[in-house]
Motif scaffolding. Structure first.
Motif, PDB file in Angstrom:
ATOM      1  N   PRO A   1       0.739  -1.228  -0.059  1.00  0.00           N
ATOM      2  CA  PRO A   1       0.071   0.004   0.110  1.00  0.00           C
ATOM      3  C   PRO A   1       0.756   1.251   0.210  1.00  0.00           C
ATOM      4  CG  PRO A   1      -0.771  -1.545   1.417  1.00  0.00           C
ATOM      5  CD  PRO A   1       0.414  -2.132   1.083  1.00  0.00           C
ATOM      6  N   ASP A   2       2.207   1.407   0.616  1.00  0.00           N
ATOM      7  CA  ASP A   2       3.002   2.386   0.376  1.00  0.00           C
ATOM      8  C   ASP A   2       3.313   2.857  -1.009  1.00  0.00           C
ATOM      9  OD1 ASP A   2       3.066   2.776   3.130  1.00  0.00           O
ATOM     10  OD2 ASP A   2       4.752   1.892   3.603  1.00  0.00           O
ATOM     11  N   SER A   3       2.884   2.151  -2.012  1.00  0.00           N
ATOM     12  CA  SER A   3       3.311   2.483  -3.447  1.00  0.00           C
ATOM     13  C   SER A   3       2.226   3.710  -3.675  1.00  0.00           C
ATOM     14  CB  SER A   3       2.987   1.354  -4.405  1.00  0.00           C
ATOM     15  OG  SER A   3       1.503   0.840  -4.218  1.00  0.00           O
ATOM     16  N   TYR A   4       1.280   3.829  -2.715  1.00  0.00           N
ATOM     17  CA  TYR A   4       0.458   5.050  -3.167  1.00  0.00           C
ATOM     18  C   TYR A   4       0.613   6.238  -2.245  1.00  0.00           C
ATOM     19  CZ  TYR A   4      -2.614   1.392  -5.389  1.00  0.00           C
ATOM     20  OH  TYR A   4      -3.239   0.573  -6.253  1.00  0.00           O
TER      21      TYR A   4
ATOM     22  N   ASP B   1      -1.702   4.744   2.401  1.00  0.00           N
ATOM     23  CA  ASP B   1      -0.575   4.231   3.405  1.00  0.00           C
ATOM     24  C   ASP B   1      -1.015   3.248   4.197  1.00  0.00           C
ATOM     25  OD1 ASP B   1       2.166   5.560   4.448  1.00  0.00           O
ATOM     26  OD2 ASP B   1       0.628   5.319   6.133  1.00  0.00           O
ATOM     27  N   ILE B   2       0.132   2.536   4.679  1.00  0.00           N
ATOM     28  CA  ILE B   2       0.092   1.689   5.811  1.00  0.00           C
ATOM     29  C   ILE B   2       1.194   1.670   6.683  1.00  0.00           C
ATOM     30  CG2 ILE B   2       1.401  -0.096   4.508  1.00  0.00           C
ATOM     31  CD1 ILE B   2      -0.270  -2.353   5.657  1.00  0.00           C
TER      32      ILE B   2
ATOM     33  N   LYS C   1      -4.646   3.505   5.456  1.00  0.00           N
ATOM     34  CA  LYS C   1      -5.318   4.487   4.985  1.00  0.00           C
ATOM     35  C   LYS C   1      -5.761   4.491   3.436  1.00  0.00           C
ATOM     36  CE  LYS C   1      -4.685   9.689   3.830  1.00  0.00           C
ATOM     37  NZ  LYS C   1      -4.969   9.625   2.592  1.00  0.00           N
ATOM     38  N   ILE C   2      -6.988   4.390   3.318  1.00  0.00           N
ATOM     39  CA  ILE C   2      -7.553   3.886   1.901  1.00  0.00           C
ATOM     40  C   ILE C   2      -7.616   5.252   1.084  1.00  0.00           C
ATOM     41  CG2 ILE C   2      -9.598   2.949   0.756  1.00  0.00           C
ATOM     42  CD1 ILE C   2     -10.280   1.848   3.493  1.00  0.00           C
TER      43      ILE C   2
END
Length: 535
Positions: free
Chosen positions: A118-121, A144-145, A189-190
């Motif tokens: 998810p951190d790729s976002y 984010d994670i 965090k979506i």
């Protein structure tokens, strides 16, 4: 993933279906990005949809929930247990995760590594988008994670988070054959997006979303730490067993990998419990608007979830069932009890996950179809169904070996349409790969970071399959299918490599043909022209 990025990127603003290159591309999301972002900011905290109205004011971290029975390892597979709660107002998921695993390597492990995809976002530069990425993300578009706590074998541990990697340094080496258990509390965090991970309107797509155990390379003496690349996919994981408990407002429909085994009502919330055995990862899709049509084929329950257009969902269901039956007969039986096709607001294509296909937003389409009126979505649902064989069941390092899932899947898709509608159908092998000449730079076989999106769309989706057609013509239909059935049985629930595939070709045909296919994939000298001229 079925990605028509070269085509779709030019027409995503269109609201009606438009014929392009023989396909129809549907996009029912008509307002601009800036408008939708502002609407979302204005609506935060405003109780704009039913799910938010029923959400609790305060969502507690699920680490206090009772864990139940101990995790058990089956056939040395990893075992995950996740307990998560959806915070609708905060657009977050609070997660409590346990994973038990045995060191199946021949070396002692000094640390444990998890991917934090998810951190790729976090930024526009790293976001893995198939529908186009703006130069800068608004705050609500950032995903984010955050890791809140880590325990290893019951002991609190220090850890690092960097470049989409969670690394836990062990106080004592984990020797071969020994078992470890990691507990992780995390907050996801979506992002607001029409990508693979995100929410849009009242629908959530939650994919590549939790800490997933990496794979150790004994030759290199290190864990795989490749971040999720913006082009293509970068998934790489072992098949594992999952038990997942999801707390959501009770009117929200939850669709996941695996099957639902229980539902508990607790006031305004439902706790939905899902189980998935021997799957490569776990995803979920949520909305209070989801409806479903279903069929059964070969003992598999096939579900087509949709938001508004039932006739389109029925069309997708029929093609999913027909293609599942074909791939069962051609490669080997689909190994899971259910398969779901899910409409979402994904922009730019469609995407595969274990037992689940993520489609984009549906336009209104007739339930019936014929050989002369096939659309992009018709091809996409078959393509993603084929991925249940090439990615989901037979895994591979998608960052290093993208042809093993995408080229093989594109070819399998064309075989299906050739079988259904004949060799002259535009979506068959001839129409998909041989009727047009494509400019490209060799070699075909390269890691994902060596492609631009345009190169990936041509070389991986169009040129890689030509090599497989070349193989079919050299060994004949019967031997070709024997090669693929053996490949499926050999690497079912495992991770394949190009060398493994070439070894099977050598065993079933000859070393000369195996070397020829190796050269076709890896050299600068292979040309598709001769094959096209013989078409």
């Amino acid at each position: 993933m079925r990605n028509k990025k070269v085509i779709i990127g030019l027409i995503m603003a269109l609201t009606l279906s438009v014929p392009v290159g023989g396909y129809l591309v549907y996009n029912s999301v008509t307002v601009s990005r800036q408008t939708t972002i502002q609407q979302e900011v204005n609506s935060k905290g405003g109780g704009k949809n039913k799910a938010e109205d029923t959400a609790k004011e305060e969502i507690t971290h699920p680490r206090e929930w009772e864990d139940g029975e101990e995790l058990r390892l089956t056939e040395n597979r990893n075992a995950y247990k996740l307990q998560i709660a959806l915070d609708e107002k905060g657009k977050k998921i609070l997660g409590h995760q346990k994973i038990k695993f045995r060191n199946n390597y021949n070396t002692s492990l000094k640390d444990i590594v998890f991917h934090l995809y998810p951190d790729s976002y976090n930024t526009a530069e790293t976001r893995p988008s198939i529908g186009g990425t703006p130069p800068k993300l608004a705050e609500i578009e950032i995903g984010d994670i955050k890791i809140d706590r880590v325990n290893y074998n019951g002991e609190a541990m220090s850890y690092s988070e960097d470049n989409q990697i969670l690394k836990i340094k062990l106080n004592k080496e984990l020797k071969p054959g020994e078992v470890g258990e990691v507990t992780i509390d995390f907050t996801l965090k979506i992002p607001y997006s029409q990508d693979r991970l995100g929410y849009c309107r009242n629908q959530y797509s939650i994919t590549n979303w939790y800490p997933i155990l990496s794979i150790y390379d004994e030759t290199e003496g290190s864990w795989d730490e490749n971040p999720f690349h913006p082009v293509g996919e970068s998934n790489y994981s072992d098949c594992s067993d999952y038990m997942v408990e999801i707390a959501v407002p009770k009117d929200v429909v939850v669709i996941t990998t695996g099957v639902q085994i229980a539902k508990k009502n607790e006031g305004d919330l439902n706790k939905n419990i899902f189980e998935a055995d021997n799957t490569r990862d776990f995803v979920l899709f949520m909305s209070s608007e989801y409806k479903v049509v279903s069929k059964e084929v070969d003992g598999v329950k096939v579900n087509s979830y949709y938001l508004y257009e039932e006739s389109t969902a029925k069309r997708m269901l029929d093609l999913a069932c027909k293609s599942l039956q074909y791939f069962n007969d051609t490669f080997g039986k689909y190994p899971y009890p259910e398969y779901d096709v899910v409409e979402s607001y994904l922009s730019g294509g469609a995407m595969e996950y274990p037992t689940v296909t993520q489609m984009g937003p549906y336009g209104k389409m007739s339930e019936n179809y014929n050989a002369n009126e096939l659309t992009f979505y018709d091809e996409a649902v078959v393509h993603e169904t084929a991925h249940q064989w090439f990615y989901s069941t037979i895994g591979n390092n998608e960052f290093e070996d993208p042809i093993l899932d995408e080229s093989f899947t594109s070819y399998a898709t064309a075989l299906f349409f050739e079988d259904l509608f004949g060799k002259d159908n535009p979506l068959g092998v001839k129409g998909s790969f041989l009727d047009n000449s494509y400019r490209y730079t060799s070699p075909i076989y390269r890691s994902t970071d060596k492609y631009t999106w345009n190169e990936f769309s041509v070389i991986v989706y169009k040129i890689g399959p030509v090599v497989l057609e070349d193989l079919r013509r050299q060994v004949g239909e019967e031997k070709f299918m024997e090669i693929f059935r053996t490949y499926y049985q050999t690497y079912k629930f495992k991770n394949a490599t190009l060398e493994g595939f070439l070894k099977i070709i050598e065993e079933k045909s000859s070393k000369d043909i195996s070397n020829y296919i190796r050269t076709a994939f890896t050299s600068d000298t292979y040309s598709t022209d001769a094959l096209r001229l013989r078409n």
